[in-house]
Motif scaffolding. Structure first.
Motif, PDB file in Angstrom:
ATOM      1  N   ALA A 111      70.574  96.737  48.955  1.00 43.31           N
ATOM      2  CA  ALA A 111      69.193  97.663  49.668  1.00 43.31           C
ATOM      3  C   ALA A 111      68.858  95.895  51.329  1.00 43.31           C
ATOM      4  N   ALA A 112      68.402  95.240  50.743  1.00 44.39           N
ATOM      5  CA  ALA A 112      67.942  93.916  51.510  1.00 44.39           C
ATOM      6  C   ALA A 112      69.189  93.781  52.312  1.00 44.39           C
ATOM      7  N   TRP A 119      71.085 106.112  43.349  1.00 46.36           N
ATOM      8  CA  TRP A 119      70.050 104.826  43.116  1.00 46.36           C
ATOM      9  C   TRP A 119      70.293 104.798  45.163  1.00 46.36           C
ATOM     10  N   ALA A 120      71.650 104.571  45.367  1.00 51.17           N
ATOM     11  CA  ALA A 120      71.370 104.061  47.268  1.00 51.17           C
ATOM     12  C   ALA A 120      70.473 105.347  47.823  1.00 51.17           C
ATOM     13  N   ALA A 121      70.472 106.136  47.627  1.00 54.38           N
ATOM     14  CA  ALA A 121      70.506 106.941  48.344  1.00 54.38           C
ATOM     15  C   ALA A 121      69.107 106.933  48.028  1.00 54.38           C
ATOM     16  N   ARG A 122      67.995 107.020  47.168  1.00 54.07           N
ATOM     17  CA  ARG A 122      66.364 106.344  46.867  1.00 54.07           C
ATOM     18  C   ARG A 122      66.276 105.425  47.297  1.00 54.07           C
ATOM     19  N   GLU A 123      67.332 104.471  47.261  1.00 55.97           N
ATOM     20  CA  GLU A 123      66.395 102.803  47.592  1.00 55.97           C
ATOM     21  C   GLU A 123      66.566 102.225  49.065  1.00 55.97           C
ATOM     22  N   LEU A 124      67.976 102.999  49.617  1.00 59.82           N
ATOM     23  CA  LEU A 124      68.466 102.474  51.160  1.00 59.82           C
ATOM     24  C   LEU A 124      67.548 103.159  51.629  1.00 59.82           C
ATOM     25  N   ALA A 176      74.351 113.865  45.650  1.00 62.20           N
ATOM     26  CA  ALA A 176      73.702 112.635  45.529  1.00 62.20           C
ATOM     27  C   ALA A 176      73.118 111.968  47.483  1.00 62.20           C
ATOM     28  N   PHE A 177      74.426 112.422  47.805  1.00 64.94           N
ATOM     29  CA  PHE A 177      73.818 111.828  49.252  1.00 64.94           C
ATOM     30  C   PHE A 177      73.356 113.010  50.697  1.00 64.94           C
TER      31      PHE A 177
END
Length: 341
Positions: free
Chosen positions: A248-249, A269-274, A306-307
């Motif tokens: 994410a960072a 998680w990636a879909a939510r945090e990116l 998810a994406f």
């Protein structure tokens, strides 16, 4: 009109999810093995622009992927910087002299070693349909430096990690030198016809968080800014394999136009945090593609779902394995093509 892949990398969600596979041009294909047997070793193929172009085109012809990824190697950059590069039979790459024992200043630059790669790019672009996106690439500075310092690959990248702690000034000089050549190299690929480029940081996961900031995020950010300034409108994909929660960072701070997601990351998680709207690429486990069967279809559909709310390029979480059955790749392609989100 840009192809679906390029359109997605530019931030648009189209009617279907485009796909390509990391290492799609290579040794799992019988036509590649036949050409390699005829032409000789790996490095000879990379520097034979006619052969390298043919290898780049092979998976596009066979599977109809939305993207063609240049057939080359991340160690072309240190080779152009003056290290000798060899690939022995059954061995990994070797670079000499290893910089753990020699100063960077001992190397004599050989920029002409990049010219064959540009010729390959031009050949491929001339042969591709306008709908198929041509991707160039380079290794990210940290990953390239691990090979330059040790002179070979390693499991824990001890030599580079220890040098970065012991003498950050000297290690930083190596990173800076790699950055400079990488910007020129990617700009050269783009001038020859590449429509997007990817930065591969295959060993990013080896670093502690503060070292990740220093040797992964910062160099990739500088490269992204430089390439975007020199080549406006050409997407830069960042792929820091093993980044985990640090992804994410990386996505926020590097300024890349799209981010690759490896197989260890939960796509939900990636879909939510990116960052919202950032195109993502990934993230099927290459070993699941090797195994095949119903689980392959199930997991592929889970990733697509998810994406579904952001631009998504379907890909693997890393490179395709050499023993992957062709039928499994066809099953994956058909699953992605027929998915209705």
């Amino acid at each position: 009109m840009p192809g679906a892949l390029l359109d997605t990398l530019n931030g648009h969600r189209g009617e279907h999810v485009p796909m390509w596979l990391m290492r799609q041009a290579g040794r799992y294909l019988p036509e590649y093995r036949e050409l390699r047997a005829e032409k000789g070793g790996f490095l000879a193929l990379v520097y034979d622009d006619e052969a390298a172009a043919e290898i780049t085109l092979q998976p596009v012809r066979r599977f109809g992927f939305d993207g063609a990824i240049l057939f080359s190697d991340i160690l072309i950059v240190p080779h152009a910087m003056g290290q000798d590069l060899t690939f022995g039979p059954g061995e990994g790459p070797r670079l000499s002299p290893p910089l753990v024992d020699h100063a960077l200043e001992s190397l004599q630059s050989v920029p002409e070693r990049l010219e064959a790669i540009y010729r390959t790019v031009a050949r491929v672009r001339a042969a591709l349909s306008p709908e198929t996106t041509l991707l160039g690439f380079a290794g990210s500075p940290w990953t390239v430096a691990t090979y330059m310092v040790a002179g070979e690959g390693s499991k824990d990248h001890h030599a580079a990690r220890e040098m970065a702690y012991r003498d950050p000034g000297a290690f930083g000089a190596i990173i800076a030198a790699i950055e400079a050549v990488t910007v020129e190299y990617l700009a050269g690929q783009i001038a020859a016809g590449a429509e997007a480029v990817q930065l591969f940081d295959s060993w990013a996961g080896a670093l502690a968080p503060d070292e990740f900031e220093r040797w992964v995020i910062a160099p990739n950010a500088r490269i992204a800014v430089a390439v975007q300034a020199r080549c406006p409108g050409v997407p830069v994909i960042g792929f820091p394999k093993g980044a985990g929660a640090k992804l994410a960072a990386y996505a926020r701070e590097t300024g890349v136009d799209a981010v690759g997601v490896d197989e260890t990351i939960d796509p939900a998680w990636a879909a939510r945090e990116l960052p919202a709207g950032l195109p993502v690429q990934g993230n099927l486990d290459p070993l699941l593609l090797l195994a095949g069967g119903p689980r392959l279809v199930e997991r592929t559909e889970q990733i697509l779902h998810a994406f579904a709310d952001r631009p998504h390029v379907f890909n693997l979480g890393h490179g395709i394995g050499q023993h992957t059955p062709i039928a499994n790749v066809e099953l994956l392609r058909d699953t992605v093509r027929h998915w209705q989100g």
